[in-house]
Design a protein around this motif. Sequence first.
Motif, mmCIF file in Angstrom:
data_model
loop_
_atom_site.group_PDB
_atom_site.id
_atom_site.type_symbol
_atom_site.label_atom_id
_atom_site.label_comp_id
_atom_site.label_asym_id
_atom_site.label_seq_id
_atom_site.Cartn_x
_atom_site.Cartn_y
_atom_site.Cartn_z
ATOM 1 N N THR A 133 0.846 -1.180 0.000
ATOM 2 C CA THR A 133 0.000 0.000 0.000
ATOM 3 C C THR A 133 0.884 1.234 0.000
ATOM 4 N N ASP A 134 0.271 2.414 -0.062
ATOM 5 C CA ASP A 134 1.043 3.649 0.002
ATOM 6 C C ASP A 134 1.710 3.774 1.367
ATOM 7 N N ALA A 135 2.978 4.131 1.376
ATOM 8 C CA ALA A 135 3.679 4.366 2.627
ATOM 9 C C ALA A 135 3.145 5.642 3.272
ATOM 10 N N ILE A 136 3.112 5.659 4.598
ATOM 11 C CA ILE A 136 2.618 6.842 5.296
ATOM 12 C C ILE A 136 3.639 7.291 6.336
ATOM 13 N N GLY A 137 3.511 8.538 6.764
ATOM 14 C CA GLY A 137 4.385 9.076 7.795
ATOM 15 C C GLY A 137 5.844 9.038 7.374
ATOM 16 N N PRO A 138 6.736 8.808 8.327
ATOM 17 C CA PRO A 138 8.175 8.800 8.011
ATOM 18 C C PRO A 138 8.581 7.687 7.055
ATOM 19 N N HIS A 149 8.012 4.885 -1.450
ATOM 20 C CA HIS A 149 6.611 5.282 -1.582
ATOM 21 C C HIS A 149 5.633 4.148 -1.324
ATOM 22 N N ARG A 150 6.136 2.906 -1.200
ATOM 23 C CA ARG A 150 5.272 1.761 -0.913
ATOM 24 C C ARG A 150 5.734 1.059 0.358
ATOM 25 N N MET A 151 4.829 0.303 0.964
ATOM 26 C CA MET A 151 5.127 -0.466 2.169
ATOM 27 C C MET A 151 4.193 -1.672 2.215
ATOM 28 N N PRO A 152 4.524 -2.686 3.016
ATOM 29 C CA PRO A 152 3.586 -3.802 3.170
ATOM 30 C C PRO A 152 2.285 -3.322 3.803
ATOM 31 N N LEU A 153 1.182 -3.945 3.446
ATOM 32 C CA LEU A 153 -0.095 -3.663 4.089
ATOM 33 C C LEU A 153 -0.089 -4.372 5.443
ATOM 34 N N LEU A 154 -0.018 -3.591 6.512
ATOM 35 C CA LEU A 154 0.063 -4.155 7.865
ATOM 36 C C LEU A 154 -1.320 -4.203 8.502
ATOM 37 N N LEU A 155 -1.574 -5.286 9.219
ATOM 38 C CA LEU A 155 -2.858 -5.484 9.881
ATOM 39 C C LEU A 155 -2.668 -5.465 11.392
ATOM 40 N N GLY A 156 -3.492 -4.682 12.088
ATOM 41 C CA GLY A 156 -3.495 -4.709 13.540
ATOM 42 C C GLY A 156 -4.232 -5.936 14.035
ATOM 43 N N VAL A 193 -13.427 -7.553 1.801
ATOM 44 C CA VAL A 193 -12.453 -7.037 2.777
ATOM 45 C C VAL A 193 -11.946 -5.669 2.340
ATOM 46 N N ALA A 194 -12.742 -4.963 1.566
ATOM 47 C CA ALA A 194 -12.315 -3.684 0.997
ATOM 48 C C ALA A 194 -11.853 -2.710 2.073
ATOM 49 N N GLU A 195 -12.553 -2.684 3.211
ATOM 50 C CA GLU A 195 -12.205 -1.722 4.254
ATOM 51 C C GLU A 195 -10.851 -2.019 4.893
ATOM 52 N N LEU A 196 -10.368 -3.244 4.727
ATOM 53 C CA LEU A 196 -9.082 -3.612 5.318
ATOM 54 C C LEU A 196 -7.912 -3.344 4.378
ATOM 55 N N LEU A 197 -8.200 -2.858 3.172
ATOM 56 C CA LEU A 197 -7.152 -2.630 2.181
ATOM 57 C C LEU A 197 -6.570 -1.222 2.239
ATOM 58 N N ALA A 198 -7.036 -0.410 3.181
ATOM 59 C CA ALA A 198 -6.516 0.949 3.325
ATOM 60 C C ALA A 198 -5.159 0.916 4.019
ATOM 61 N N PRO A 199 -4.331 1.943 3.835
ATOM 62 C CA PRO A 199 -3.049 2.003 4.538
ATOM 63 C C PRO A 199 -3.250 1.893 6.039
ATOM 64 N N PRO A 200 -2.262 1.393 6.757
ATOM 65 C CA PRO A 200 -2.402 1.230 8.212
ATOM 66 C C PRO A 200 -2.572 2.568 8.911
ATOM 67 N N SER A 201 -3.057 2.518 10.130
ATOM 68 C CA SER A 201 -3.300 3.743 10.889
ATOM 69 C C SER A 201 -1.989 4.409 11.284
ATOM 70 N N ALA A 202 -2.072 5.704 11.560
ATOM 71 C CA ALA A 202 -0.897 6.446 12.015
ATOM 72 C C ALA A 202 -0.390 5.885 13.338
ATOM 73 N N GLU A 203 -1.308 5.391 14.168
ATOM 74 C CA GLU A 203 -0.907 4.824 15.460
ATOM 75 C C GLU A 203 -0.067 3.568 15.273
ATOM 76 N N LEU A 204 -0.450 2.732 14.323
ATOM 77 C CA LEU A 204 0.315 1.508 14.071
ATOM 78 C C LEU A 204 1.712 1.850 13.562
ATOM 79 N N VAL A 205 1.800 2.814 12.656
ATOM 80 C CA VAL A 205 3.095 3.205 12.108
ATOM 81 C C VAL A 205 3.961 3.872 13.169
#
Length: 254
Positions: free
Chosen positions: A166-171, A177-184, A199-211
């Motif tokens: 998925t798209d990389a977020i934060g630092p 620009h890409r990262m693994p799709l991480l699941l909490g 499972v469409a809702e689970l395909l979004a980039p991980p939360s800022a808290e997880l990162v």
Amino acid sequence: MCGRYAATKDPATLAAEFDAVDLTEDAPRADYNVAPTKSVVAIVQRHPRDAEGDVDESTTERSLRVMKWGLVPAWAKDASIGSRMINARSESAAEKPAFKTSLARRRCILPADGWYEWRRDGKVKQPFYTTPQDGSSLAMAGLWSAWHDKADSAAPVLITCSVLTTDAIGPLSEIHHRMPLLLGPDAWSRWLDPDSQDVAELLAPPSAELVAALELRPVTTAVNSVRNNGPELLARYEPVPDVAEPDLFSVEAT
């Protein structure tokens, strides 16, 4: 993308962490430099079969299995296609012939200690290792497939997998620009549910808290070669400012 990661925990530890049954039999040993086409441990949840081979639709079992990294779709003519299918983009997997069936019916979790990514700075590629600060495992969203060699009916079924990205977020976006799709942990059951195809809702980039719970660590370019494999690859390496570390190895399979 995700083209290299570390997976060093034994099956018993992973089984306890992910509340799964260990069915790996011949699990790969601790690997500090997991590369495409290697055997890896994956977590799946399926309806069990009884002694006669009948599926018990009333219950499911979460288990650890061994798969080969590089998904080979069931329709592939030969297994060589797998080396080009190590990653699947979460944004388009539902439309891609190679991945859409697996996304609907064959999802898995690929546990990892952390993953490597390279940041290009001019001619230098600096590797970074991203890992949970608390020592827990990452749960990378994955897809799996079963392939039968039509030219050799006696050959065993080949079980393969791919890491969703998925798209990389934060630092992390400053490295690649890409990262693994991480699941909490709260998403594991929904992702693995064999009876759910949406499972469409689970395909979004991980939360800022997880990162924010991840450590981003520069490491030595020794990780560039798959021939190197040991805990020293995970050690923090701080390049001297204005003096690039000698790039002793070419980056392979990234």
